[in-house]
Write an enzyme that holds these catalytic residues in place. Sequence first.
Site, short mmCIF file in Angstrom:
data_model
loop_
_atom_site.label_atom_id
_atom_site.label_comp_id
_atom_site.label_asym_id
_atom_site.label_seq_id
_atom_site.Cartn_x
_atom_site.Cartn_y
_atom_site.Cartn_z
CG HIS A 196 -2.21 -0.73 0.96
ND1 HIS A 196 -2.98 -1.26 1.97
CD2 HIS A 196 -2.88 -1.01 -0.19
CE1 HIS A 196 -4.05 -1.83 1.46
NE2 HIS A 196 -4.01 -1.70 0.15
CG ASP A 462 1.09 -22.57 -9.64
OD1 ASP A 462 2.15 -22.46 -9.01
OD2 ASP A 462 -0.02 -22.40 -9.12
NE ARG A 472 4.42 -19.80 -8.16
CZ ARG A 472 3.44 -18.94 -8.27
NH1 ARG A 472 3.64 -17.81 -8.90
NH2 ARG A 472 2.26 -19.18 -7.76
CB CYS A 509 -4.04 -14.98 -16.39
SG CYS A 509 -4.21 -16.60 -15.61
#
Length: 601
Positions: A196, A462, A472, A509
Amino acid sequence: MSSSRVLKGIGVSPGLREGTAYVVSTEVPEVVDRVIAPESVEEEVERLRETVADARTHLEELRDRTRDRAGPEEAKIFDAQILMLEDRDFLGEVEGLIRGHNLSAESAFEFKMLELRDLWAHSSSATLRQRVADLSGVQIRVLRRLLGDMVMPAEPERGSSPIIVFTTELTPGLTVQFERDHVAGFVSEQGTRTAHAAILARSLGIPCVMGLVGGLEEITDGTRVAIDGTHGMVIIDPTDEELDELRDREQRRLALEHELEAAVGQPAVTVDGTPITLRANIDLLEDVDMAAEHGAVGVGLLRTELLILGRTKLPAEDEQVRFFQRVGVRFPDAPIIVRTYDLGGDKFPAPFKVAPENNPFLGWRAIRVCLDHPELFSGQVRAALRARAHADVQLMLPMVTQVEEVDRTRELVQQCAADLKREGIEAADDIPVGAMIETPAAAMIVDLLASRCDFLSVGSNDLTQYALAVDRGNAQLANRFTPFHPAVVRLLRTIVEQANRAGQAPTVCGEMASEPVAAYMLIGLGYRVLSVSPARLPLVRWIVRQLDVPSAQSAMESLSMAQTAKEITKGLQERIADHIDLKLLELGRLPVNEGEATFKV
């Protein structure tokens, strides 16, 4: 850069500035355990409530200040901290410790906050780990008030040069505390690009570097420093030559940034006229507006784990409906692909009691958990059906390895739709269901999955991990985790060819769709729908507009027999260099996540 006094972190807010270092302590104050007398319990509970109310008021003031300085969406960042101080379940547990164990307010609050912090910090969700700074901000603010300390450090007196704030953990409150014309930059030992505080720094136009592990050991107040928030560098006592080099690079970066901004309003069409659909991966609600402003054609991946992680109870159905609808409002004519709960590993909500597993990331996770817990899954399915009555919401199933998992999900969808109709609740009669291709098993049965699914999407992160048997998240194996490995490239080719034969255009994606060379490779393999992080949309759109499909296809054909990842990477770089200056791209790139160095040009 010749100086030996160069510290390297993660560039999270671009820009180059010079100034003097100002070190701010953001350590959680030490709490000495204290037991109170039984007759003082209710007085202590009231002290806790008053302190929490005061802290909440101060956060609301910071939110208002942020709204004036950065905008309404950025101000919502403080809603996360305010909600923590309004969580009745959490505060009820703190009061329970005071009443049940005669603990002081600060001892009880610290105990429950550390418990929650540990849960978030060790989550496999990178997004949740990045929210630990929000917890720290609340923890420091409340404890300091309970202990009678000031809440935030004072701003130093103005000198001849602006300050660059160095801290262990940059919180949103600290980011907006200082006057903008007095702060040249922020440097934090902890944090990543999606924290943030990083989002606020970008909105305020202040360069910021995070992940500078051990950086504070090299810095003292008043040290002359330069900060490069694009490349994540901090230069201690920079020479005039180094500053000239940085300034020149900054000017070229700004020129590229101008080109990227101009590309936002242009169609994502290659030089030869092939349209490429660009969607957005959404982690948080604050990502939605950025995605819309950067021209995303809908949401290719809406992550939903934050609806349940780090909470003491599961979200109500109505809350999920509002979440999906809020995203749908920004994309009224485009799909909103909701990834169903991708739980697993150590990524479980508090209400779940899960036995330890030897290999949790190969075990009970994702769609397996959802189908084994229909009371959890049906609430999400019902919410999606209700939201679909007003937006093009679709469901995407993670970690599918069997066609039966799609079949069982469709059966649950039909049951939920029937229940909603019987209850007289407005909802769609059905909803498109798709599968994520994330394992070699799924890649080898794309034709079977396509016959059951309305769409397919490749989760390249993945897929690479499982194809190469490389964790990873393991830094020791970072050089082995690459989507340019021949095995991964062959799987990607197999997936798109099988899907196309079944009449489907699969989406990618994963993070590789956000990187220049990898995006070029995907287009050459035949992918025409890419879903990327909102911040990367202008860059990917600009890249698409520089390329032509025949060249990319030719490049992949010539590399079809390549034997190593290095060979494939080099070959792609040479071909893409015919269209784009790779050094120019390097000036404008920003890290996507902790592991993105894998995809460096």
